[in-house]
Design a protein around this motif. Structure first.
Motif, PDB file in Angstrom:
ATOM      1  N   THR A 105       0.838  -1.203   0.000  1.00 38.73           N
ATOM      2  CA  THR A 105       0.000   0.000   0.000  1.00 38.73           C
ATOM      3  C   THR A 105       0.872   1.251   0.000  1.00 38.73           C
ATOM      4  O   THR A 105       0.636   2.196  -0.764  1.00 38.73           O
ATOM      5  N   THR A 133      -8.460 -11.102  -4.040  1.00 38.21           N
ATOM      6  CA  THR A 133      -9.122 -10.097  -3.201  1.00 38.21           C
ATOM      7  C   THR A 133      -8.127  -9.179  -2.505  1.00 38.21           C
ATOM      8  O   THR A 133      -8.438  -8.013  -2.266  1.00 38.21           O
ATOM      9  N   ALA A 134      -6.935  -9.676  -2.192  1.00 39.48           N
ATOM     10  CA  ALA A 134      -5.938  -8.821  -1.531  1.00 39.48           C
ATOM     11  C   ALA A 134      -5.529  -7.671  -2.441  1.00 39.48           C
ATOM     12  O   ALA A 134      -5.433  -6.522  -2.000  1.00 39.48           O
ATOM     13  N   SER A 135      -5.298  -7.956  -3.717  1.00 46.27           N
ATOM     14  CA  SER A 135      -4.924  -6.884  -4.651  1.00 46.27           C
ATOM     15  C   SER A 135      -6.072  -5.921  -4.868  1.00 46.27           C
ATOM     16  O   SER A 135      -5.872  -4.705  -4.915  1.00 46.27           O
ATOM     17  N   ALA A 136      -7.283  -6.436  -4.986  1.00 42.41           N
ATOM     18  CA  ALA A 136      -8.446  -5.562  -5.169  1.00 42.41           C
ATOM     19  C   ALA A 136      -8.624  -4.643  -3.964  1.00 42.41           C
ATOM     20  O   ALA A 136      -8.886  -3.441  -4.123  1.00 42.41           O
ATOM     21  N   ARG A 137      -8.459  -5.181  -2.763  1.00 38.30           N
ATOM     22  CA  ARG A 137      -8.593  -4.346  -1.549  1.00 38.30           C
ATOM     23  C   ARG A 137      -7.517  -3.274  -1.516  1.00 38.30           C
ATOM     24  O   ARG A 137      -7.788  -2.131  -1.138  1.00 38.30           O
ATOM     25  N   GLU A 140      -8.495  -0.492  -3.916  1.00 37.12           N
ATOM     26  CA  GLU A 140      -9.582   0.315  -3.358  1.00 37.12           C
ATOM     27  C   GLU A 140      -9.085   1.189  -2.208  1.00 37.12           C
ATOM     28  O   GLU A 140      -9.494   2.335  -2.070  1.00 37.12           O
ATOM     29  N   ARG A 141      -8.177   0.649  -1.395  1.00 34.94           N
ATOM     30  CA  ARG A 141      -7.636   1.396  -0.245  1.00 34.94           C
ATOM     31  C   ARG A 141      -6.917   2.670  -0.688  1.00 34.94           C
ATOM     32  O   ARG A 141      -6.958   3.677   0.014  1.00 34.94           O
ATOM     33  N   GLN A 146     -13.579   0.340  -8.895  1.00 34.76           N
ATOM     34  CA  GLN A 146     -13.799  -0.741  -9.851  1.00 34.76           C
ATOM     35  C   GLN A 146     -14.668  -0.203 -10.972  1.00 34.76           C
ATOM     36  O   GLN A 146     -15.740   0.348 -10.733  1.00 34.76           O
TER      37      GLN A 146
END
Length: 175
Positions: A105, A133-137, A140-141, A146
């Motif tokens: 991050t 999901t880790a990369s998507a989160r 978004e962070r 999306q």
């Protein structure tokens, strides 16, 4: 071209990075959603880091930044600068021992600061396997939205996968 964050330096690759690069890129979980298949032999890693070290971060195409923590390579960030020099695509990889500690991050935010504030790019996009999901989160962070979902779009490692598409505009990042 260097980018410094609180704990990291994003820099050019050097020949000394080859062993660590081969190690994390040889990890099956790290490679799961990536374009390469593990293992990455050391000789191949040496060639890759040599090429990465010669690439131009201001030229169109992919530039790979080494993610450096106190002199240790812990991952890499790729930025694919468009021919128009106003937009880019982002990718990232982090060694397992450093996951879950905010390094990815921090590195992505540092690179986004550079491309949006210093280089004044208009837009950065990213995509990931919908199961990642880790990369998507992470995306978004740091402010990505999306923008789409392509169902059964990529034939990846012997199976059809869904792709999540993300985008971030300079105006949104700076607001």
């Amino acid at each position: 071209m260097f980018v410094r964050t609180e704990r990291l330096t994003l820099r050019r690759f050097t020949p000394a990075d080859a062993e660590a690069f081969a190690a994390y890129r040889s990890d099956a979980e790290v490679a799961r959603y990536q374009s390469w298949d593990p293992p990455l032999p050391l000789a191949d890693a040496q060639r890759k880091v040599e090429q990465f070290g010669q690439d131009d971060p201001a030229a169109p195409g992919w530039f790979q930044y080494a993610m450096d923590l106190d002199g240790v390579l812990i991952g890499d960030l790729g930025l694919n600068l468009d021919e128009n020099l106003m937009q880019a695509e982002l990718g990232f990889t982090l060694a397992p021992a450093y996951q879950g500690q905010g390094y990815a991050t921090e590195a992505v935010r540092g690179l986004l600061d550079d491309v949006f504030i210093e280089r004044k790019l208009h837009r950065v996009s990213a995509e990931c396997d919908a199961r990642n999901t880790a990369s998507a989160r992470l995306l978004e962070r740091v402010g990505f939205k999306q923008e789409g979902l392509r169902l059964s779009h990529s034939f990846h490692k012997g199976e059809w996968t869904d792709d999540r598409l993300f985008g971030l505009l300079r105006t949104d990042y700076l607001s």
